[in-house]
Design a protein around this motif. Structure first.
Motif, mmCIF file in Angstrom:
data_model
loop_
_atom_site.group_PDB
_atom_site.id
_atom_site.type_symbol
_atom_site.label_atom_id
_atom_site.label_comp_id
_atom_site.label_asym_id
_atom_site.label_seq_id
_atom_site.Cartn_x
_atom_site.Cartn_y
_atom_site.Cartn_z
ATOM 1 N N TYR A 345 0.821 -1.220 0.000
ATOM 2 C CA TYR A 345 0.000 0.000 0.000
ATOM 3 C C TYR A 345 0.848 1.259 0.000
ATOM 4 O O TYR A 345 0.592 2.214 -0.747
ATOM 5 C CB TYR A 345 -0.934 0.006 1.217
ATOM 6 C CG TYR A 345 -1.979 1.103 1.115
ATOM 7 C CD1 TYR A 345 -3.157 0.884 0.432
ATOM 8 C CD2 TYR A 345 -1.757 2.352 1.673
ATOM 9 C CE1 TYR A 345 -4.108 1.884 0.308
ATOM 10 C CE2 TYR A 345 -2.684 3.357 1.556
ATOM 11 C CZ TYR A 345 -3.865 3.117 0.874
ATOM 12 O OH TYR A 345 -4.796 4.119 0.735
ATOM 13 N N GLU A 346 1.864 1.257 0.852
ATOM 14 C CA GLU A 346 2.661 2.472 1.003
ATOM 15 C C GLU A 346 3.695 2.595 -0.121
ATOM 16 O O GLU A 346 4.095 1.602 -0.731
ATOM 17 C CB GLU A 346 3.382 2.451 2.361
ATOM 18 C CG GLU A 346 2.433 2.461 3.564
ATOM 19 C CD GLU A 346 1.902 3.866 3.886
ATOM 20 O OE1 GLU A 346 1.910 4.757 3.018
ATOM 21 O OE2 GLU A 346 1.465 4.047 5.045
ATOM 22 N N THR A 347 4.119 3.818 -0.367
ATOM 23 C CA THR A 347 5.058 4.096 -1.452
ATOM 24 C C THR A 347 6.406 3.401 -1.241
ATOM 25 O O THR A 347 6.954 3.403 -0.139
ATOM 26 C CB THR A 347 5.292 5.620 -1.557
ATOM 27 O OG1 THR A 347 4.089 6.221 -1.998
ATOM 28 C CG2 THR A 347 6.417 5.940 -2.544
ATOM 29 N N ASP A 348 6.901 2.799 -2.314
ATOM 30 C CA ASP A 348 8.281 2.322 -2.389
ATOM 31 C C ASP A 348 8.781 2.750 -3.762
ATOM 32 O O ASP A 348 8.390 2.167 -4.789
ATOM 33 C CB ASP A 348 8.312 0.796 -2.235
ATOM 34 C CG ASP A 348 9.733 0.239 -2.349
ATOM 35 O OD1 ASP A 348 10.623 0.966 -2.835
ATOM 36 O OD2 ASP A 348 9.945 -0.928 -1.980
ATOM 37 N N THR A 349 9.596 3.792 -3.792
ATOM 38 C CA THR A 349 9.966 4.384 -5.078
ATOM 39 C C THR A 349 10.783 3.439 -5.952
ATOM 40 O O THR A 349 10.888 3.641 -7.157
ATOM 41 C CB THR A 349 10.764 5.692 -4.864
ATOM 42 O OG1 THR A 349 11.853 5.418 -3.968
ATOM 43 C CG2 THR A 349 9.886 6.778 -4.274
ATOM 44 N N SER A 350 11.349 2.375 -5.365
ATOM 45 C CA SER A 350 12.118 1.427 -6.184
ATOM 46 C C SER A 350 11.210 0.691 -7.180
ATOM 47 O O SER A 350 11.693 0.071 -8.122
ATOM 48 C CB SER A 350 12.823 0.406 -5.285
ATOM 49 O OG SER A 350 11.892 -0.465 -4.678
ATOM 50 N N ARG A 351 9.911 0.773 -6.972
ATOM 51 C CA ARG A 351 8.977 0.111 -7.891
ATOM 52 C C ARG A 351 8.756 0.926 -9.173
ATOM 53 O O ARG A 351 8.114 0.453 -10.106
ATOM 54 C CB ARG A 351 7.624 -0.116 -7.207
ATOM 55 C CG ARG A 351 7.693 -1.029 -6.008
ATOM 56 C CD ARG A 351 6.355 -1.055 -5.251
ATOM 57 N NE ARG A 351 6.527 -1.662 -3.940
ATOM 58 C CZ ARG A 351 5.786 -1.387 -2.883
ATOM 59 N NH1 ARG A 351 4.785 -0.514 -2.967
ATOM 60 N NH2 ARG A 351 6.018 -1.977 -1.727
ATOM 61 N N GLY A 352 9.215 2.161 -9.165
ATOM 62 C CA GLY A 352 9.031 2.989 -10.357
ATOM 63 C C GLY A 352 7.782 3.820 -10.348
ATOM 64 O O GLY A 352 7.417 4.439 -11.356
ATOM 65 N N PHE A 353 7.089 3.831 -9.230
ATOM 66 C CA PHE A 353 5.895 4.681 -9.096
ATOM 67 C C PHE A 353 5.690 4.957 -7.614
ATOM 68 O O PHE A 353 6.319 4.302 -6.764
ATOM 69 C CB PHE A 353 4.646 4.008 -9.683
ATOM 70 C CG PHE A 353 4.335 2.657 -9.073
ATOM 71 C CD1 PHE A 353 3.562 2.552 -7.919
ATOM 72 C CD2 PHE A 353 4.839 1.485 -9.635
ATOM 73 C CE1 PHE A 353 3.296 1.329 -7.349
ATOM 74 C CE2 PHE A 353 4.573 0.247 -9.059
ATOM 75 C CZ PHE A 353 3.793 0.175 -7.921
ATOM 76 N N VAL A 354 4.841 5.930 -7.310
ATOM 77 C CA VAL A 354 4.496 6.196 -5.914
ATOM 78 C C VAL A 354 3.047 5.796 -5.671
ATOM 79 O O VAL A 354 2.296 5.568 -6.603
ATOM 80 C CB VAL A 354 4.700 7.687 -5.545
ATOM 81 C CG1 VAL A 354 6.175 8.063 -5.625
ATOM 82 C CG2 VAL A 354 3.863 8.594 -6.446
ATOM 83 N N ARG A 355 2.737 5.712 -4.390
ATOM 84 C CA ARG A 355 1.408 5.295 -3.921
ATOM 85 C C ARG A 355 1.215 3.788 -4.114
ATOM 86 O O ARG A 355 2.150 3.086 -4.511
ATOM 87 C CB ARG A 355 0.278 6.102 -4.568
ATOM 88 C CG ARG A 355 0.506 7.617 -4.534
ATOM 89 C CD ARG A 355 0.699 8.150 -3.125
ATOM 90 N NE ARG A 355 -0.494 7.953 -2.314
ATOM 91 C CZ ARG A 355 -0.497 8.030 -0.978
ATOM 92 N NH1 ARG A 355 0.615 8.298 -0.331
ATOM 93 N NH2 ARG A 355 -1.605 7.851 -0.304
ATOM 94 N N GLY A 356 0.012 3.284 -3.800
ATOM 95 C CA GLY A 356 -0.164 1.838 -3.797
ATOM 96 C C GLY A 356 -1.615 1.414 -3.896
ATOM 97 O O GLY A 356 -2.447 2.137 -4.446
ATOM 98 N N ALA A 357 -1.916 0.248 -3.344
ATOM 99 C CA ALA A 357 -3.261 -0.319 -3.475
ATOM 100 C C ALA A 357 -3.553 -1.274 -2.320
ATOM 101 O O ALA A 357 -2.649 -1.945 -1.829
ATOM 102 C CB ALA A 357 -3.405 -1.072 -4.795
ATOM 103 N N LYS A 358 -4.794 -1.284 -1.938
ATOM 104 C CA LYS A 358 -5.277 -2.308 -1.004
ATOM 105 C C LYS A 358 -5.697 -3.535 -1.796
ATOM 106 O O LYS A 358 -6.224 -3.412 -2.899
ATOM 107 C CB LYS A 358 -6.495 -1.773 -0.237
ATOM 108 C CG LYS A 358 -7.058 -2.742 0.794
ATOM 109 C CD LYS A 358 -8.530 -2.468 1.081
ATOM 110 C CE LYS A 358 -9.399 -3.534 0.490
ATOM 111 N NZ LYS A 358 -10.823 -3.396 0.730
ATOM 112 N N TRP A 359 -5.462 -4.699 -1.238
ATOM 113 C CA TRP A 359 -5.942 -5.943 -1.840
ATOM 114 C C TRP A 359 -7.076 -6.511 -0.974
ATOM 115 O O TRP A 359 -7.082 -6.347 0.245
ATOM 116 C CB TRP A 359 -4.851 -7.012 -1.867
ATOM 117 C CG TRP A 359 -3.633 -6.732 -2.689
ATOM 118 C CD1 TRP A 359 -3.262 -5.576 -3.303
ATOM 119 C CD2 TRP A 359 -2.600 -7.690 -2.967
ATOM 120 N NE1 TRP A 359 -2.076 -5.746 -3.944
ATOM 121 C CE2 TRP A 359 -1.632 -7.027 -3.753
ATOM 122 C CE3 TRP A 359 -2.394 -9.021 -2.630
ATOM 123 C CZ2 TRP A 359 -0.478 -7.673 -4.200
ATOM 124 C CZ3 TRP A 359 -1.242 -9.658 -3.068
ATOM 125 C CH2 TRP A 359 -0.299 -8.988 -3.865
#
Lengths: 550, 140
Positions: A345-359
């Motif tokens: 859910y929380e941002t991890d900039t190593s993924r190449g984007f900010v913000r996230g999602a609930k599953w």
């Protein structure tokens, strides 16, 4: 549809509320219990639990038409059409007492603290004008008002009061999904749902029909026709059903004076009020503001910022379905969320984007609904002997990891008045102009892949991914955003229009950012915070004087 | 109400879509054309026009060939016919029994926390998964 004109409506109500859904219900109840005279105009009608098809053999057939959440498919008498020819996503909603809570899945999920500080934390979009701690007491009160079932101490949230009811069963699907998350060391938690796990405030316990998205035949799910309206009416609130509002009226000073509406006989009526509250959802509210033009407000009411209708956010939704060898009874409710995860859910900039999602894990329903993904495939793949093989392989043995991707505000995503399409009363219909932007696209790809890994870790035999569902626009947000600066927002932090001092917006239109969670808990907590401020500051409230009114 | 000719044509096509196989009855063997189709149409009268369009488009083609043509050239009509064939088939209680689907029936919820508390302890041990935020930030 009944129009009860024996309601003895006041000539001038203290407060007029437009819309009897999630936010309007909260406002009407709080105001009536505080002694205000309140009139609520609702274009739809009551929907008793006996009307729902979830306990009837034809459920899977009628859920695709009469109980479809897309008003353009359903085409009910209370619905208004929405032009979606320039939208990637269809809006899903319901017009009636209880609004879209009649058909919602009742996932009861709060924003996280970082959701109120998106600009501060991630350098994009905007911060909300208050923080999580400010809203937390309203979340906790709303948990009790609606009757939420869940388990406290979730490490995805700051500490706080527990839920009023124990969690609903996670079932075999939840246990299976949790095994996969455990192997991967990923966060999961029993889902919180606004569905009573046992009898609560005169409502029965959930009976696990699994038909929450088409209405609860047990009358258990916490739709606001059941949770709020009985108390509101008991406290003296007046509810007019079948009342389609055409315009919010203003006086020569630019203050709201009430509303003009059409009843189901096509008769135009007017309700005057000292204060007007809009609670028509993220499409209905900006539509009404744009319809309410006058010499003082040629671009629509409360629109000096030019932002009414803009920044529409609808939460792109992806899903990864896993099929398992073991029987999982995956038609059992709630539907509803069995378990949820905030691992990504929380941002991890190593993924190449900010913000996230609930599953969230949801059941897969009955045999006909499962076939909805077969359209357009080769005949042999979905019919003939494979018709039987597919049913045996999937029915009761599959479940979905659903992914709610955070949608960021973008002024080009908007609600406008359609130049030609009208509703059944001849009132211009809304048109959506909406495209899913680059950030959610990267985000969904990342999350889809992780959800596939979660299924595989749980032992899934096969997985299938739906990257972006077209019928996923449950969450209609951001189109009359709140903020402290009148140049960049429509309403202040209490829901009051910057332009019209006695006009309030309390529905999902008020959202500054959308978060990556289901919004109803926040919509209702926010509505309670706004309306209690209105009540507390009643002596300072500016209203139209009789001499200034038209 | 369908004519006898329409009903016969529907039955032939429905048996291509849902044949007797895998221990399951065909559409005709499950009384879809003569009984459950009418029940399905009673609940979904909006599909009648699509069904008729599909039967018209099928013309006098052999049923298997008709299915191929409908699936490639008359998709909305074929979806109406397919929804009715499958929807009617699953209305038959004997079919439900054979596939092990009880329907959406009331089930009293049972507390099953004891089945997963062991896994949940691992989640708690891993600790907080949300970000702390500053107490004051810029205004919106």
């Amino acid at each position: 549809m009944m129009i009860n004109h024996s309601l003895d409506l006041p000539d001038v109500a203290d407060v007029l509320v437009v819309g009897a859904g999630a936010s309007g219900s909260v406002a009407v109840k709080a105001l009536a219990e505080s002694g205000f005279s309140v009139v609520c105009l609702e274009q739809g009608d009551w929907t008793p639990p006996s009307a729902f098809a979830g306990d009837k053999p034809e459920w899977e057939l009628v859920k695709q038409k009469q109980w479809h959440p897309n008003p353009n498919v359903r085409g009910g008498a209370s619905d208004y059409p929405v032009d979606t020819s320039e939208s990637d996503v269809n809006p899903l909603m319901y017009s009636g007492v209880g609004g879209s809570t009649i058909l919602y899945a009742a996932h009861w999920t709060r924003f996280l603290p970082s959701d109120f500080k998106v600009k501060t934390m991630d350098g994009i979009a905007d911060d909300w004008p208050f923080d999580y701690a400010e809203l937390q007491p309203f979340y906790e009160r709303m948990d009790r008002e609606v009757g939420v079932s869940g388990l406290g101490d979730n490490p995805a949230y700051p500490p706080g009061a527990g839920y009023p009811l124990p969690p609903l069963p996670i079932g075999k699907i939840g246990r299976k999904a949790a095994e996969g998350m455990d192997k991967l060391g990923w966060h999961w938690w029993p889902g919180a749902n606004s569905i009573p796990s046992r009898e609560y405030r005169h409502r029965p316990s959930c009976l696990r029909y699994g038909t929450c998205l088409t209405g609860c035949p047990a009358g258990a799910k916490s739709s606001t026709d059941l949770t709020h309206w009985p108390d509101a009416l008991e406290a003296g609130a007046k509810l007019v059903t079948g009342a389609r509002v055409r315009e919010i009226t203003v006086d020569d000073q630019g203050l709201a004076t009430g509303a003009v509406y059409l009843d189901r006989n096509g008769i135009e009526r007017r309700q005057k009020a000292s204060v007007v509250i809009l609670a028509g959802n993220g499409i209905g509210t900006p539509r009404l503001l744009q319809l309410s033009t006058s010499n003082l407000f040629p671009d629509g009411l409360a629109n000096s910022s030019g932002l009414v209708g803009k920044n529409l956010m609808m939460h792109p939704y992806g899903a990864v379905v896993g099929t398992y060898e073991d029987p999982l009874d995956s038609w059992l409710g709630p539907a509803g969320q069995s378990i949820e995860s905030m691992e990504f859910y929380e941002t991890d900039t190593s993924r190449g984007f900010v913000r996230g999602a609930k599953w969230n894990v949801m059941p897969s329903g009955g045999p006909l609904g499962m076939r909805s993904g077969y359209g357009g495939r080769p005949v042999d793949e979905s019919w003939g002997v494979n018709f039987h093989r597919n049913v045996k392989a999937n029915l009761g043995r599959s479940f979905e990891w659903g992914i709610i991707a955070e949608d960021l505000p973008d002024e080009s995503n908007r609600v406008v008045l359609d130049p030609s399409l009208t509703d059944s009363d001849g009132i211009p219909a809304p048109k959506l102009i909406y495209t899913s932007s680059e950030t959610p696209s990267k985000l969904i790809d990342f999350h889809d892949e992780r959800a596939r890994e979660a299924h595989e870790a749980a032992g899934a035999i096969t997985t299938s991914t739906t990257r972006l569902m077209r019928d996923c626009g449950w969450h209609l947000l951001g189109t009359a955003r709140m903020g402290n600066d009148p140049a960049t927002s429509v309403i202040d932090q209490w829901g009051r229009s910057h332009d019209v001092a006695n006009l309030y917006v309390i529905d999902g239109s008020a959202f500054v950012t959308s978060s990556g969670v289901n919004p109803t808990a926040t919509i209702m907590a926010l509505a309670l915070r706004s309306v209690e401020h209105l009540i507390a500051t009643r002596r300072d409230q500016v209203v139209s004087s009789p001499s200034a009114a038209h | 109400m369908l004519t006898d000719e329409e009903r016969q044509k529907f039955a032939a096509i429905a048996d291509v879509l849902i044949p007797s196989a895998e221990g399951m009855p065909s559409a005709s063997e499950a009384a879809v054309p003569e009984k459950w189709l009418d029940e399905a149409l009673r609940h979904r009268p909006d599909l009648t026009a699509g069904l008729r369009a599909a039967l018209t488009a099928a013309g006098d083609l052999p049923p298997a060939e008709a299915v191929d043509v409908l699936n490639s050239e008359h998709i909305p009509a074929f979806e109406a016919l397919g929804t009715l064939a499958a929807g009617a088939y699953f209305l038959n209680p004997e079919v439900k029994q054979l596939i092990g689907y009880p329907g959406q029936v009331p089930t009293v919820p049972r507390d099953d926390t004891d089945t997963y508390f062991d896994l949940l302890e691992n989640v708690l041990e891993r600790g907080q998964v949300y970000r702390d935020v500053p107490t004051a930030g810029p205004d919106a």
